[in-house]
Design a protein around this motif. Structure first.
Motif, PDB file in Angstrom:
ATOM      1  N   THR A  84       6.629   9.387   7.822  1.00 61.93           N
ATOM      2  CA  THR A  84       5.244   9.848   7.833  1.00 61.93           C
ATOM      3  C   THR A  84       4.982  10.830   8.967  1.00 61.93           C
ATOM      4  OG1 THR A  84       4.490   7.987   9.216  1.00 61.93           O
ATOM      5  CG2 THR A  84       4.467   7.671   6.826  1.00 61.93           C
ATOM      6  N   GLN A  85       5.864  10.890   9.952  1.00 63.82           N
ATOM      7  CA  GLN A  85       5.718  11.837  11.055  1.00 63.82           C
ATOM      8  C   GLN A  85       6.430  13.161  10.783  1.00 63.82           C
ATOM      9  OE1 GLN A  85       3.697  10.792  13.619  1.00 63.82           O
ATOM     10  NE2 GLN A  85       3.462   9.030  12.256  1.00 63.82           N
ATOM     11  N   ASP A  86       7.140  13.239   9.669  1.00 62.69           N
ATOM     12  CA  ASP A  86       7.920  14.422   9.313  1.00 62.69           C
ATOM     13  C   ASP A  86       7.026  15.384   8.511  1.00 62.69           C
ATOM     14  OD1 ASP A  86       9.709  16.314   8.388  1.00 62.69           O
ATOM     15  OD2 ASP A  86      11.201  14.859   7.700  1.00 62.69           O
ATOM     16  N   PRO A  87       6.791  16.599   9.015  1.00 60.80           N
ATOM     17  CA  PRO A  87       5.915  17.533   8.279  1.00 60.80           C
ATOM     18  C   PRO A  87       6.417  17.832   6.852  1.00 60.80           C
ATOM     19  CG  PRO A  87       6.331  18.333  10.503  1.00 60.80           C
ATOM     20  CD  PRO A  87       7.244  17.152  10.291  1.00 60.80           C
ATOM     21  N   ARG A 127      13.780   7.351  13.382  1.00 63.71           N
ATOM     22  CA  ARG A 127      14.159   6.271  14.290  1.00 63.71           C
ATOM     23  C   ARG A 127      14.231   4.930  13.566  1.00 63.71           C
ATOM     24  NH1 ARG A 127      10.452   7.126  17.708  1.00 63.71           N
ATOM     25  NH2 ARG A 127      11.593   8.778  18.765  1.00 63.71           N
ATOM     26  N   ASN A 128      13.411   4.756  12.532  1.00 65.63           N
ATOM     27  CA  ASN A 128      13.399   3.482  11.822  1.00 65.63           C
ATOM     28  C   ASN A 128      14.458   3.408  10.724  1.00 65.63           C
ATOM     29  OD1 ASN A 128      12.131   5.315  10.064  1.00 65.63           O
ATOM     30  ND2 ASN A 128      10.891   3.706   9.115  1.00 65.63           N
ATOM     31  N   GLU A 129      15.245   4.486  10.550  1.00 67.12           N
ATOM     32  CA  GLU A 129      16.284   4.498   9.515  1.00 67.12           C
ATOM     33  C   GLU A 129      17.610   4.964  10.123  1.00 67.12           C
ATOM     34  OE1 GLU A 129      15.228   6.587   5.985  1.00 67.12           O
ATOM     35  OE2 GLU A 129      13.298   5.583   5.750  1.00 67.12           O
ATOM     36  N   PRO A 130      18.339   4.075  10.762  1.00 74.65           N
ATOM     37  CA  PRO A 130      19.604   4.470  11.405  1.00 74.65           C
ATOM     38  C   PRO A 130      20.693   4.848  10.425  1.00 74.65           C
ATOM     39  CG  PRO A 130      19.305   2.088  11.534  1.00 74.65           C
ATOM     40  CD  PRO A 130      18.008   2.650  11.011  1.00 74.65           C
ATOM     41  N   TRP A 131      20.450   4.659   9.137  1.00 79.63           N
ATOM     42  CA  TRP A 131      21.443   4.996   8.112  1.00 79.63           C
ATOM     43  C   TRP A 131      21.202   6.379   7.487  1.00 79.63           C
ATOM     44  CZ3 TRP A 131      17.974   0.920   7.990  1.00 79.63           C
ATOM     45  CH2 TRP A 131      16.830   1.116   7.208  1.00 79.63           C
ATOM     46  N   HIS A 132      20.034   6.979   7.723  1.00 85.52           N
ATOM     47  CA  HIS A 132      19.639   8.236   7.074  1.00 85.52           C
ATOM     48  C   HIS A 132      20.122   9.428   7.908  1.00 85.52           C
ATOM     49  CE1 HIS A 132      16.640  10.745   4.722  1.00 85.52           C
ATOM     50  NE2 HIS A 132      16.830  11.518   5.784  1.00 85.52           N
ATOM     51  N   TYR A 133      20.984  10.273   7.297  1.00 85.61           N
ATOM     52  CA  TYR A 133      21.534  11.440   7.998  1.00 85.61           C
ATOM     53  C   TYR A 133      21.313  12.716   7.195  1.00 85.61           C
ATOM     54  CZ  TYR A 133      23.617   8.979  11.870  1.00 85.61           C
ATOM     55  OH  TYR A 133      23.774   8.257  13.026  1.00 85.61           O
ATOM     56  N   GLU A 134      21.055  13.790   7.941  1.00 83.78           N
ATOM     57  CA  GLU A 134      20.894  15.111   7.358  1.00 83.78           C
ATOM     58  C   GLU A 134      21.703  16.112   8.175  1.00 83.78           C
ATOM     59  OE1 GLU A 134      16.768  16.159   6.918  1.00 83.78           O
ATOM     60  OE2 GLU A 134      16.204  14.134   6.283  1.00 83.78           O
ATOM     61  N   LEU A 135      21.859  17.298   7.599  1.00 86.03           N
ATOM     62  CA  LEU A 135      22.624  18.348   8.272  1.00 86.03           C
ATOM     63  C   LEU A 135      21.696  19.188   9.154  1.00 86.03           C
ATOM     64  CD1 LEU A 135      25.398  19.772   8.535  1.00 86.03           C
ATOM     65  CD2 LEU A 135      24.659  21.289   6.682  1.00 86.03           C
ATOM     66  N   SER A 142       0.843  -1.192   0.000  1.00 82.52           N
ATOM     67  CA  SER A 142       0.000   0.000   0.000  1.00 82.52           C
ATOM     68  C   SER A 142       0.876   1.238   0.000  1.00 82.52           C
ATOM     69  CB  SER A 142      -0.928   0.032   1.219  1.00 82.52           C
ATOM     70  OG  SER A 142      -0.178   0.260   2.400  1.00 82.52           O
ATOM     71  N   GLU A 143       0.308   2.345  -0.503  1.00 81.68           N
ATOM     72  CA  GLU A 143       1.047   3.608  -0.481  1.00 81.68           C
ATOM     73  C   GLU A 143       1.276   4.073   0.952  1.00 81.68           C
ATOM     74  OE1 GLU A 143      -0.945   6.490  -2.839  1.00 81.68           O
ATOM     75  OE2 GLU A 143      -0.628   5.427  -4.740  1.00 81.68           O
ATOM     76  N   ARG A 144       0.343   3.829   1.814  1.00 85.11           N
ATOM     77  CA  ARG A 144       0.461   4.269   3.211  1.00 85.11           C
ATOM     78  C   ARG A 144       1.648   3.599   3.894  1.00 85.11           C
ATOM     79  NH1 ARG A 144      -4.371   3.964   7.795  1.00 85.11           N
ATOM     80  NH2 ARG A 144      -3.124   4.809   9.546  1.00 85.11           N
ATOM     81  N   GLU A 145       1.787   2.294   3.712  1.00 86.34           N
ATOM     82  CA  GLU A 145       2.904   1.594   4.352  1.00 86.34           C
ATOM     83  C   GLU A 145       4.217   1.929   3.664  1.00 86.34           C
ATOM     84  OE1 GLU A 145       4.808  -0.765   7.151  1.00 86.34           O
ATOM     85  OE2 GLU A 145       2.771   0.058   7.084  1.00 86.34           O
ATOM     86  N   ALA A 146       4.195   2.077   2.353  1.00 84.85           N
ATOM     87  CA  ALA A 146       5.414   2.429   1.622  1.00 84.85           C
ATOM     88  C   ALA A 146       5.943   3.789   2.060  1.00 84.85           C
ATOM     89  CB  ALA A 146       5.141   2.431   0.124  1.00 84.85           C
ATOM     90  N   ALA A 147       5.039   4.697   2.437  1.00 84.64           N
ATOM     91  CA  ALA A 147       5.450   6.046   2.835  1.00 84.64           C
ATOM     92  C   ALA A 147       6.294   6.046   4.105  1.00 84.64           C
ATOM     93  CB  ALA A 147       4.204   6.917   3.038  1.00 84.64           C
ATOM     94  N   ARG A 148       6.286   4.963   4.861  1.00 79.54           N
ATOM     95  CA  ARG A 148       7.122   4.877   6.060  1.00 79.54           C
ATOM     96  C   ARG A 148       8.588   4.701   5.698  1.00 79.54           C
ATOM     97  NH1 ARG A 148       6.655   0.591   9.117  1.00 79.54           N
ATOM     98  NH2 ARG A 148       7.446   1.755  10.937  1.00 79.54           N
ATOM     99  N   TRP A 149       8.839   4.384   4.417  1.00 79.35           N
ATOM    100  CA  TRP A 149      10.208   4.086   4.005  1.00 79.35           C
ATOM    101  C   TRP A 149      10.686   4.920   2.819  1.00 79.35           C
ATOM    102  CZ3 TRP A 149      12.211   1.272   7.687  1.00 79.35           C
ATOM    103  CH2 TRP A 149      11.362   0.458   8.441  1.00 79.35           C
ATOM    104  N   VAL A 150       9.780   5.309   1.951  1.00 76.61           N
ATOM    105  CA  VAL A 150      10.168   6.052   0.741  1.00 76.61           C
ATOM    106  C   VAL A 150       9.213   7.222   0.542  1.00 76.61           C
ATOM    107  CG1 VAL A 150      10.629   5.916  -1.730  1.00 76.61           C
ATOM    108  CG2 VAL A 150      11.022   3.913  -0.299  1.00 76.61           C
ATOM    109  N   ALA A 151       9.789   8.414   0.402  1.00 72.17           N
ATOM    110  CA  ALA A 151       8.980   9.609   0.163  1.00 72.17           C
ATOM    111  C   ALA A 151       8.713   9.774  -1.322  1.00 72.17           C
ATOM    112  CB  ALA A 151       9.709  10.839   0.705  1.00 72.17           C
ATOM    113  N   ARG A 195      15.063  15.669  18.507  1.00 63.08           N
ATOM    114  CA  ARG A 195      14.378  14.390  18.688  1.00 63.08           C
ATOM    115  C   ARG A 195      14.006  13.807  17.329  1.00 63.08           C
ATOM    116  NH1 ARG A 195       9.382  14.232  22.738  1.00 63.08           N
ATOM    117  NH2 ARG A 195      11.131  14.760  24.123  1.00 63.08           N
ATOM    118  N   MET A 196      14.188  12.518  17.183  1.00 63.95           N
ATOM    119  CA  MET A 196      13.926  11.864  15.902  1.00 63.95           C
ATOM    120  C   MET A 196      12.429  11.633  15.696  1.00 63.95           C
ATOM    121  SD  MET A 196      16.960   9.015  15.540  1.00 63.95           S
ATOM    122  CE  MET A 196      17.013   8.539  17.283  1.00 63.95           C
ATOM    123  N   TYR A 197      12.021  11.651  14.421  1.00 63.84           N
ATOM    124  CA  TYR A 197      10.687  11.204  14.063  1.00 63.84           C
ATOM    125  C   TYR A 197      10.671   9.675  14.072  1.00 63.84           C
ATOM    126  CZ  TYR A 197      10.167  15.984  12.249  1.00 63.84           C
ATOM    127  OH  TYR A 197      10.124  17.346  12.113  1.00 63.84           O
TER     128      TYR A 197
END
Length: 230
Positions: A223-226, A198-206, A151-160, A217-219
Motif C-alpha cells: 500500500t506504500q508503493d506508488p 518489508r512485510n514480504e521477505p519472499w518477494h523479489y524484483e529486478l 476488508s479490501e484495505r487490509e487485503a491490499a497490504r498483501w495482494v494487489a 529502501r523497502m516499502y
C-alpha cells in the motif's frame, strides 16, 4: 633353596585373590551384557522419527502470511491452474515447463538464474512459490485475501489488484524457503535482485541500479508503493 618368608607368601596370596575376584566380576558383567543384547530386538526403522515432513500432493500456491512470517501454501480454490501461474511444490527458477517461470520478464529470469547458479555452490536452491500470474489468478487471490482479512484495505497490504500487480506483469517472483530468501537478502543486490516490501521477505524484483548502488529502501507493504495506487 631359600625359604620364602611368611609375610611375602601372605602378600602374594592377597594379590592373587584380588586378581581372581576382579576376573570373576569382569566375566559376569560380560555374560550379563551379552545376554541382555540377545534378548532385546533392535528398534524398527519405521519407529524412528522422520528427518523431514512428507510433501503434500497437488498444486499449491502462496497464501500471504502475517508480517514477519514465511508464507504458507495451500491448494487454491477455483478454476485456475498451471496455465494461470499456479505452481506445484519444488519448482525451481530453472523449470521451463511452468508459465509462472517462463512468463517472467526475461531480464528478471536471467538474473534469478545467474544468482541461483551461484547459490547452488552454497547448497541453496531457488524454489518458486509464485512468479507470473494471469489476471484471473490475481483476482482470485485478491478475493480470497478480502475474505481472509475482512476488508479490501487490509487485503491490499498483501495482494494487489490485477491491474497493478507486478506478478501479472511478470516483474516479481516469490522465492520459496527461508534459506534462499536469506541468501538473496545478503547477495541479491549483486545481481540486481531486491526485496521490495518489508512485510514480504519472499518477494523479489529486478533493480539493475542495485548492482552498483545497492537495493533501495523497502516499502512497509504494497500500500506504500506508488505503483499499486494507479
Amino acid at each position: 633353596m631359600p625359604e620364602i618368608p611368611p609375610t611375602t607368601r601372605k602378600s602374594s596370596r592377597k594379590i592373587y585373590w584380588f586378581i581372581g575376584i576382579g576376573l570373576t566380576v569382569t566375566i559376569a558383567l560380560i555374560v550379563s551384557t551379552l545376554g541382555h543384547r540377545s534378548d532385546s530386538s533392535p528398534p524398527s526403522i519405521s519407529s524412528w522419527p522422520s528427518s523431514a515432513a512428507s510433501p503434500s500432493n497437488g498444486p499449491r500456491e502462496e497464501q500471504r502470511a502475517a508480517p514477519g512470517k514465511h508464507p504458507s501454501r495451500r491448494v487454491p480454490r477455483g478454476p485456475v491452474g498451471e496455465s494461470d501461474g499456479v505452481v506445484p511444490d519444488d519448482v525451481t527458477v530453472f523449470d521451463d515447463a511452468f508459465p509462472a517461470v517462463t512468463n517472467l520478464d526475461p531480464r528478471l529470469l536471467t538474473a534469478l538464474r545467474q544468482a541461483a547458479s551461484e547459490a547452488a555452490d552454497d547448497g541453496t536452491k531457488f524454489y518458486v512459490n509464485s512468479g507470473w500470474r494471469s489476471p484471473a489468478y490475481q483476482n482470485q487471490l485478491l478475493r480470497e485475501a478480502v475474505s481472509k482479512y475482512g476488508s479490501e484495505r487490509e487485503a491490499a497490504r498483501w495482494v494487489a489488484t490485477a491491474a497493478t500487480s507486478l506478478h501479472v506483469k511478470g516483474k516479481a517472483v516469490d522465492i520459496g524457503r527461508p534459506d534462499a530468501a536469506e541468501w538473496l537478502s545478503k547477495q541479491g543486490a549483486e545481481y540486481g535482485l531486491c526485496q521490495i516490501y518489508r512485510n514480504e521477505p519472499w518477494h523479489y524484483e529486478l533493480r539493475t541500479n542495485a548492482i552498483a548502488q545497492g537495493c533501495p529502501r523497502m516499502y512497509a507493504d504494497p500500500t506504500q508503493d506508488p505503483r499499486t495506487q494507479q
